[in-house]
Design an enzyme around this catalytic site. Structure first.
Site, short mmCIF file in Angstrom:
data_model
loop_
_atom_site.label_atom_id
_atom_site.label_comp_id
_atom_site.label_asym_id
_atom_site.label_seq_id
_atom_site.Cartn_x
_atom_site.Cartn_y
_atom_site.Cartn_z
N THR A 117 1.13 29.05 55.37
CA THR A 117 -0.12 28.54 54.79
C THR A 117 0.06 28.06 53.37
O THR A 117 0.89 28.60 52.62
CB THR A 117 -1.18 29.68 54.80
OG1 THR A 117 -2.29 29.25 54.01
CG2 THR A 117 -0.65 30.96 54.18
N TYR A 141 -4.02 37.46 52.00
CA TYR A 141 -3.66 36.56 53.10
C TYR A 141 -2.39 35.79 52.76
O TYR A 141 -1.41 35.80 53.52
CB TYR A 141 -4.83 35.60 53.37
CG TYR A 141 -4.49 34.48 54.31
CD1 TYR A 141 -4.09 34.75 55.62
CD2 TYR A 141 -4.53 33.15 53.90
CE1 TYR A 141 -3.76 33.72 56.49
CE2 TYR A 141 -4.21 32.12 54.76
CZ TYR A 141 -3.82 32.41 56.05
OH TYR A 141 -3.49 31.39 56.90
#
Ligand code: UDP
Length: 327
Positions: A117, A141
């Site tokens: 990501t 995250y």
């Protein structure tokens, strides 16, 4: 030989599964259906229900099927949730990936494609981010995914094992053939949420933060159509099969749109108003994230085919209407 797609009942994994079966590959999907939907899995794929981190699950899949490559999508993906519940992210993303990678080495699976990501970059100084800046994630995250990239690098140095990590920017849109799309209940991502607001599911859309250092003060992101993202995975698979080296690639178009620009585009595409309400910034949100994807274009010959914000919104909106008509 088959390709194992973890998280293949989820948004991106289900698109990847269709793309693989469309080109004649044998696919095994592993998903625990915690957020995935069985109905999104291509009927031509073999489906196994299970959680990666649970003892025996991965070993059983890897010993029952001849797996030549793993495409690993399974994981948790909501930035604010990761701030509120970090342990969930280290368990579902980092620890589960460690178990999966270890099992691949044990079973001689040498090719691994990982959903990483743009959140690994944190708040970069660069307006367009290349892969070689030092990652500095600002939320659990991003950290949970960066740790997985590090594990992949270390394991690839120690064993006969190669990987491609794809750092996704903001994925949106749906299968142009209408077979699958983003179906997670209570999804928080902007384009889906704005389409749902246009359809009247929500009375208004919250704009999180108006004082970022961006042209209109709202967050800027690089929105990429899921079909172009899936195409990058197919190229990565061919690259690894052809003996290509491990690498990390950004996947985005190199062009950013603000929240307000997205809202206007959703209104233009749908012909419906999207009422907005100004809210404070969300925890862990950077102001701007836009990809430099020249490495992907140069090395894997990736050519985006759906680089059009309104086109992305159109497929997302079509999917949303379809979900609506099923209720
Ligand atoms: N955003 C927003 N309202 C929403 C959802 C998102 O203003 O209901 C903003 C968010 O603050 C960010 C951008 O839209 O600037 C993209 O957020 P999203 O959750 O889609 O993806 P993220 O970049 O967090 O992975």
């Amino acid at each position: 030989m088959a390709i194992l797609v973890t998280g293949g009942a989820g948004y991106i994994g289900s698109h990847m599964t269709y793309a693989l079966v469309d080109r004649g590959e044998k696919v095994v999907v592993l998903d625990n259906l915690s957020t995935g939907v069985l109905g999104l899995v291509s009927p031509e794929a073999r489906f196994v229900e299970g959680t990666i981190g649970e003892p025996g699950v991965i070993d059983s899949v890897l010993s029952q099927h001849e797996i030549e490559a793993v495409v690993h999508f399974a994981g948790s993906i909501v930035v604010p949730e990761s701030v509120a519940n970090p342990s969930k992210y280290y368990r579902n993303n980092t620890a589960a990936s460690a178990a999966l990678i270890e099992a691949c080495v044990r079973h001689g699976v040498r090719n691994f494609i990982f959903s990483s990501t743009a959140a690994v970059y944190g708040m970069p100084q660069e307006t367009v981010v290349p892969e070689d800046i030092t990652p500095a994630p600002i939320n659990p995250y991003g950290r949970s995914k960066l740790m997985t990239e590090w594990m992949l690098q270390d394991v690839s140095h120690a064993h006969d094992f190669r990987f491609v990590a794809l750092r996704y920017f903001n994925v949106a849109g749906a299968d142009p053939a209408g077979r699958t799309g983003q179906s997670t209940p209570n999804a928080t991502h902007l384009i889906k949420r704005a389409c749902q607001t246009a359809l009247g599911h929500y009375p208004y859309l919250e704009i999180f933060g108006q004082d970022f250092d961006t042209p209109d003060g709202t967050g800027v992101r690089d929105y990429i159509h899921v079909s172009d993202l899936v195409a990058a995975h197919l190229l990565a698979l061919d690259h690894l099969r052809g003996g290509g080296a491990s690498n990390i690639f950004n996947v985005g178009y190199g062009q950013g749109f603000s929240v307000r620009q997205v809202v206007s585009a959703v209104e233009a595409v749908t012909g419906k108003p999207v009422p907005v309400r100004e809210s404070p910034r969300r925890l862990g949100d950077p102001g701007m994230l836009v990809a430099d994807s020249s490495r992907l274009q140069d090395r894997l010959k990736w050519k985006p085919e759906h680089n059009d914000l309104k086109g992305i919104i159109r497929t997302a909106y079509e999917w949303e209407r379809r979900l609506n008509s099923r209720v």
